[in-house]
Design a protein around this motif. Structure first.
Motif, PDB file in Angstrom:
ATOM      1  N   VAL A  45       0.850  -1.137   0.022  1.00 58.62           N
ATOM      2  CA  VAL A  45       0.015   0.236  -0.056  1.00 58.62           C
ATOM      3  C   VAL A  45       0.854   1.131   0.204  1.00 58.62           C
ATOM      4  O   VAL A  45       1.756   1.338   0.771  1.00 58.62           O
ATOM      5  CB  VAL A  45      -0.825  -0.005   1.153  1.00 58.62           C
ATOM      6  N   TYR A  70      -8.973   6.084   1.515  1.00 64.30           N
ATOM      7  CA  TYR A  70      -8.563   4.752   1.045  1.00 64.30           C
ATOM      8  C   TYR A  70      -9.046   4.386  -0.319  1.00 64.30           C
ATOM      9  O   TYR A  70     -10.135   4.215  -0.404  1.00 64.30           O
ATOM     10  CB  TYR A  70      -8.922   3.760   2.231  1.00 64.30           C
ATOM     11  N   ALA A 116      -8.972   1.607  -3.145  1.00 64.71           N
ATOM     12  CA  ALA A 116      -8.806   0.029  -3.595  1.00 64.71           C
ATOM     13  C   ALA A 116      -9.781  -0.575  -4.542  1.00 64.71           C
ATOM     14  O   ALA A 116     -10.806   0.110  -4.432  1.00 64.71           O
ATOM     15  CB  ALA A 116      -8.538  -0.638  -2.301  1.00 64.71           C
TER      16      ALA A 116
END
Lengths: 304, 443
Positions: B59, B148, B150
């Motif tokens: 990440v 975030y 993703a």
């Protein structure tokens, strides 16, 4: 004559507006092969279903083996419906065992095998029904109807869809049933088969019985009013000749029906004047002819 | 007509129907499917957990505040070391996380697009933007948020870990800023253990016994499993019953049969065959469940009284629903025509699937009690209540069984009348009103 196996008195059955069977009287003697003729929709199947107690008459009595009560089918009766129906996934032997046991036969295997051999089906005993040809399935259905040794077999159109060889096999099977003392009631469109096979026959038309008796007796009753001719010129139109009421053309010969009281000699003279006459016969009408007279398109509404 | 002759004919029909139902490939498949699904899903999960160990995730973190990145790096490293220290057991199932430091100054939409593409390509797992004022919590907006990015948001272990770790760090820094000493913060943020535990009981030897956690959890899932088991056992035979009757009618088998057996006996024989087939399924399932329960030491869940009730309820349920389906099958000409009539029947039968959570949560409540005494749904709701709690008064399952049996009897008689008329009737499909008229026709 023996005690009647089936006795119907004044039996009527109505479905909605349609009177399927109208005041029918019927007496089927024991040990006979009894033919049941009539056009489609004339009430044959309804009559068979009432004898089997699948449906119940609105009026009248249906006595089978001296009994006119009861809801369930009698185990002494076997039934081959006109519309064939077999469980397609079951094996032939298994299916016949099911039908035999349903009729109360306890150890059916020997009887099943005997019938399969008689009808040339022994090698198919362990095949599923769906693998059979139409003719074979029909013979299996016949076995299902008679495997429990019925005293009365009701066969609706047993010959339809069979080739001549299998028709012969089935005819022998029916004679075998009679030899064992069973009564066979069967319906057919095939007048020749009815004429050859039946001890007695009945014709039903629009729900009413219009004929009942031995074939020879019936032909006599319709009198010697039929002239069979073979002529030098087969294309000749005979309908205008003196005394002729109707003409049936069978290619090789013609059948003429005369008006009441008409003179066959006068007709012969007229024919000789027209062409060469190879054959001239005063005959009884065939069952086929009687059938057509009653049920043909020209038949009056109230044929009786 | 002698009674034993009726019974013998019913038995012959029942045996054929039972064999015809049980021998089909689709039946075998359906019976095996449910246990296979359960075993299979456990196996797949175990396999996935093991496989996950080799999948390391990277990440990229852009920390505009600069306050969290060191902590995240350290936590990821510590997590990796922890996993390596425990080579066996559950820890192997964890994937290793790598935190890569991104320069917040470089971050623009072009870079965001490029990172997204790399995530889609499988090269990266996620990228994270930490707002510049994350420690202040004001004003609300991008500067006080963590974003975030993703592909998988809902079921991601990485996301859960990041969220938890980041939150812990932020709280720590905020408390520190408020002037609280570090040891006090550590103590305050220590995790609180919250464990679900079962009830206590006293065993035969006078010792106090605790229900262990696994058993307590299994006990909560048992009623749902039971519901599906019952549903399957009933529908596996009741529904093919419809097709079987339609086939008998279409193939004109019915008339041959009616030459040998009275219509009511024919229907009763068929229904008994289906009851036997359903009980066969049930026995297979119960044996499988018993095996599983023994393996996990949860045999206590399968009380003999519960099993007895379940068997009785499945039997009456198949009679009840089977009679409805058989009557519908006899009334229509083909499968398509049956759909209209099937819809209301199926709605009633499926009803328990919509209210099961209510019943499990409050097994003694008014809704659960009322529904479990309503004959059409009793066979599914009542066993579920019995499985949840031992506190259901005995008269309730008994009354429920009686009411259902009575209803089944009425339905079987009405269905028998519809069957008798319908099985030989061809042509236009009857309306519900005509069906009702047939059902009331006597003699």
């Amino acid at each position: 004559m023996a005690e009647p196996v089936i006795l119907m008195e004044g039996v009527s059955k109505r479905f909605g507006d349609h009177l399927a069977v109208d005041a029918l009287d019927l007496e089927v003697p024991g040990g006979a092969i009894y033919g049941f003729i009539g056009p489609n929709g004339s009430g044959k199947t309804t009559t068979a279903r009432m004898i089997l107690r699948i449906i119940h008459p609105d009026r009248g009595r249906v006595v089978v083996f001296g009994r006119d009560q009861g809801r369930a089918a009698d185990d002494r009766v076997g039934y081959l419906p006109e519309e064939r129906g077999l469980y397609r996934k079951m094996r032939v032997r298994e299916l016949l065992r099911f039908h035999a046991e349903l009729k109360g036969l306890r150890r059916p295997d020997a009887e099943i095998l005997a019938w399969l051999e008689r009808l040339g089906l022994a090698s198919w005993a362990d095949r599923p029904v769906e693998a059979l040809s139409k003719g074979m399935a029909q013979k299996v259905q016949f076995v299902a109807a008679v495997v429990h040794r019925p005293q009365l077999a009701i066969l609706d159109e047993p010959f339809s869809g069979l080739d001549p060889v299998n028709q012969g096999v089935l005819k022998d099977a029916m004679l075998e049933l009679r030899r064992r003392g069973a009564t066979v009631l069967f319906s057919t469109h095939d007048m020749a088969a009815a004429e050859r096979l039946c001890d007695r026959l009945m014709m039903i038309y629009r729900g009413r019985k219009v004929l009942d008796g031995a074939p020879a007796e019936l032909r006599q009753r319709y009198g010697r009013d039929t002239i069979r001719v073979r002529l030098g010129d087969p294309r000749l139109d005979l309908s205008g000749l003196p005394g002729v009421a109707a003409v049936a053309d069978y290619a090789a010969y013609k059948e003429l029906r005369l008006h009441d009281g008409a003179d066959p000699q006068q007709l012969l003279r007229a024919l000789i004047g027209l062409t060469r006459v190879d054959h001239f016969e005063i005959a009884e009408p065939s069952l086929h002819d009687i059938f057509l007279r009653i049920a043909g398109p020209a038949a009056p509404a109230d044929a009786a | 007509m002698h009674r034993d002759r009726h019974l013998r004919k019913i038995a012959v029909i029942a045996r054929r129907e039972y064999l015809a139902t049980v021998r089909t490939r689709s039946f075998l498949l359906a019976v095996l499917l449910m246990p296979a699904l359960i075993v299979g899903s456990v196996a797949v999960q175990t396999w996935l957990a093991r496989r996950g160990a080799s999948e390391d995730k990277t990440v990229v973190v852009f920390d505009h505040s600069g306050a969290l990145i060191d902590g995240l790096e350290a936590a990821a490293a510590a997590r990796g070391a922890e996993g390596a220290a425990a080579p066996d057991g559950d820890e192997r199932g964890r994937s290793r996380f790598t935190v890569v430091r991104g320069d917040p100054a470089d971050l623009d939409d072009e870079l965001r697009l490029a990172l997204s593409a790399r995530i889609r390509g499988g090269e990266l797992a996620a990228f994270v933007e930490i707002g510049a004022r994350i420690l202040e919590a004001e004003p609300p907006g991008p500067s006080t948020m963590i974003a975030y990015h993703a592909e998988s948001l809902a079921f991601s272990e990485l996301r859960r870990w990041l969220e938890q770790t980041a939150r812990q760090r932020v709280l720590q820094r905020r408390l520190l800023a408020a002037g609280i000493a570090e040891p006090a913060i550590e103590r305050a943020l220590a995790p609180v253990v919250f464990e679900g535990s079962g009830l206590l009981s006293r065993g035969a030897d006078g010792q106090l016994q605790r229900t262990d956690a696994a058993q307590a959890i299994a006990a909560e899932f048992a009623p749902l499993a039971l519901l599906f088991l019952l549903f399957n056992a009933i529908l596996l035979t009741a529904q093919p019953a419809l097709q079987a009757v339609i086939e008998e009618k279409q193939q004109r088998i019915a008339e041959v049969l009616l030459g040998s057996v009275a219509p009511f006996d024919l229907m009763l024989g068929k229904l008994l065959g289906y009851v036997l087939a359903s009980l066969t399924v049930l026995v297979v399932y119960l044996l499988a469940a018993g095996g599983l329960a023994q393996h996990y030491g949860l045999l206590g869940l399968l009380a003999p009284a519960l099993i007895a009730w379940v068997v009785a309820y499945v039997a009456v349920a198949v009679l009840l629903y089977g009679a409805i389906f058989v009557a519908i099958g006899a009334a229509v000409n083909d499968l398509k025509e049956s759909q209209n009539l099937m819809l209301p029947a199926m709605l009633v039968i499926m009803a328990p699937l919509f209210v099961w959570s209510e019943v499990v949560a409050e097994p003694l409540g008014q809704l659960a009690t009322g529904l479990s005494l309503f004959p059409m749904v009793t066979p599914l709701i009542m066993p579920m209540r019995l499985a949840v709690t031992g506190a259901v008064p005995m008269w309730q399952p008994a009354l429920g069984l009686m009411l259902t049996a009575l209803t089944a009897l009425l339905v079987v008689v009405a269905a028998g009348r519809i069957f008798r008329v319908g099985i030989l009737a061809y042509g236009k499909a009857p309306t519900l009103r005509e069906l009702a008229r047939w059902a009331l026709l006597k003699g």
